[in-house]
Design a protein around this motif. Structure first.
Motif, PDB file in Angstrom:
ATOM      1  N   LYS A   2       0.859  -1.180   0.000  1.00  0.00           N
ATOM      2  CA  LYS A   2       0.000   0.000   0.000  1.00  0.00           C
ATOM      3  C   LYS A   2       0.892   1.224   0.000  1.00  0.00           C
ATOM      4  O   LYS A   2       1.901   1.268   0.717  1.00  0.00           O
ATOM      5  CB  LYS A   2      -0.904   0.002   1.233  1.00  0.00           C
ATOM      6  CG  LYS A   2      -1.851   1.181   1.286  1.00  0.00           C
ATOM      7  CD  LYS A   2      -2.773   1.066   2.483  1.00  0.00           C
ATOM      8  CE  LYS A   2      -3.705   2.254   2.550  1.00  0.00           C
ATOM      9  NZ  LYS A   2      -4.601   2.164   3.716  1.00  0.00           N
ATOM     10  N   SER A   4       0.646   5.422   0.389  1.00  0.00           N
ATOM     11  CA  SER A   4      -0.172   6.574   0.765  1.00  0.00           C
ATOM     12  C   SER A   4       0.615   7.849   0.499  1.00  0.00           C
ATOM     13  O   SER A   4       1.820   7.904   0.744  1.00  0.00           O
ATOM     14  CB  SER A   4      -0.529   6.527   2.250  1.00  0.00           C
ATOM     15  OG  SER A   4      -1.183   5.324   2.557  1.00  0.00           O
ATOM     16  N   ALA A  19      -4.482   7.071  -1.276  1.00  0.00           N
ATOM     17  CA  ALA A  19      -3.812   5.787  -1.069  1.00  0.00           C
ATOM     18  C   ALA A  19      -4.142   4.849  -2.217  1.00  0.00           C
ATOM     19  O   ALA A  19      -5.202   4.953  -2.842  1.00  0.00           O
ATOM     20  CB  ALA A  19      -4.245   5.167   0.245  1.00  0.00           C
ATOM     21  N   ASP A  21      -3.699   0.593  -3.017  1.00  0.00           N
ATOM     22  CA  ASP A  21      -3.332  -0.718  -2.486  1.00  0.00           C
ATOM     23  C   ASP A  21      -3.228  -1.704  -3.642  1.00  0.00           C
ATOM     24  O   ASP A  21      -4.165  -1.827  -4.439  1.00  0.00           O
ATOM     25  CB  ASP A  21      -4.397  -1.179  -1.485  1.00  0.00           C
ATOM     26  CG  ASP A  21      -3.970  -2.360  -0.660  1.00  0.00           C
ATOM     27  OD1 ASP A  21      -3.217  -3.229  -1.171  1.00  0.00           O
ATOM     28  OD2 ASP A  21      -4.387  -2.435   0.508  1.00  0.00           O
ATOM     29  N   SER A  22      -2.105  -2.401  -3.727  1.00  0.00           N
ATOM     30  CA  SER A  22      -1.891  -3.338  -4.832  1.00  0.00           C
ATOM     31  C   SER A  22      -2.927  -4.467  -4.827  1.00  0.00           C
ATOM     32  O   SER A  22      -3.222  -5.039  -5.875  1.00  0.00           O
ATOM     33  CB  SER A  22      -0.478  -3.920  -4.787  1.00  0.00           C
ATOM     34  OG  SER A  22      -0.269  -4.641  -3.590  1.00  0.00           O
ATOM     35  N   SER A  96      -7.420   4.785  -6.742  1.00  0.00           N
ATOM     36  CA  SER A  96      -6.967   5.459  -5.520  1.00  0.00           C
ATOM     37  C   SER A  96      -8.146   5.775  -4.626  1.00  0.00           C
ATOM     38  O   SER A  96      -9.257   6.034  -5.082  1.00  0.00           O
ATOM     39  CB  SER A  96      -6.233   6.756  -5.860  1.00  0.00           C
ATOM     40  OG  SER A  96      -5.021   6.480  -6.501  1.00  0.00           O
TER      41      SER A  96
END
Length: 98
Positions: A2, A4, A19, A21-22, A96
């Motif tokens: 992740k 941010s 943020a 997150d994969s 995002s």
């Protein structure tokens, strides 16, 4: 992983956090995020020094799946190109979150 990004400064001075997150990305986008984040983690973080109050500042936090988080702060104009690319990728990616 992740990543941010918190942007501060600007004319209103209101912080904006984004943020990515994969786990929420396609395989290709997750690989692109990981590559950009790895490059940013290796980039040196200069001591952030604002030249004027409205200058944008960025705090980048990379939370890998298998290690401790890495956090660095930068000001606009003194950010390494790899970090600037990561910031743009996170802020502009359709997945995002704010």
């Amino acid at each position: 992983m992740k990543v941010s990004v918190t942007q501060t400064g600007g004319p209103l001075g209101v912080p904006m956090s984004t943020a990515l997150d994969s786990a929420d990305l396609s395989e290709g986008d997750a690989a692109a995020l990981t590559a950009r984040a790895d490059a940013a983690v290796r980039a040196p973080a200069p001591e952030p020094e604002r030249r004027f109050p409205a200058q944008l500042g960025y705090t980048v936090t990379v939370e890998p799946d298998d290690g401790p988080p890495v956090q660095s702060s930068y000001v606009e104009g003194a950010m390494p190109p790899d970090v600037a690319g990561l910031v743009r990728y996170v802020q502009d990616h359709p997945s995002s979150t704010a």
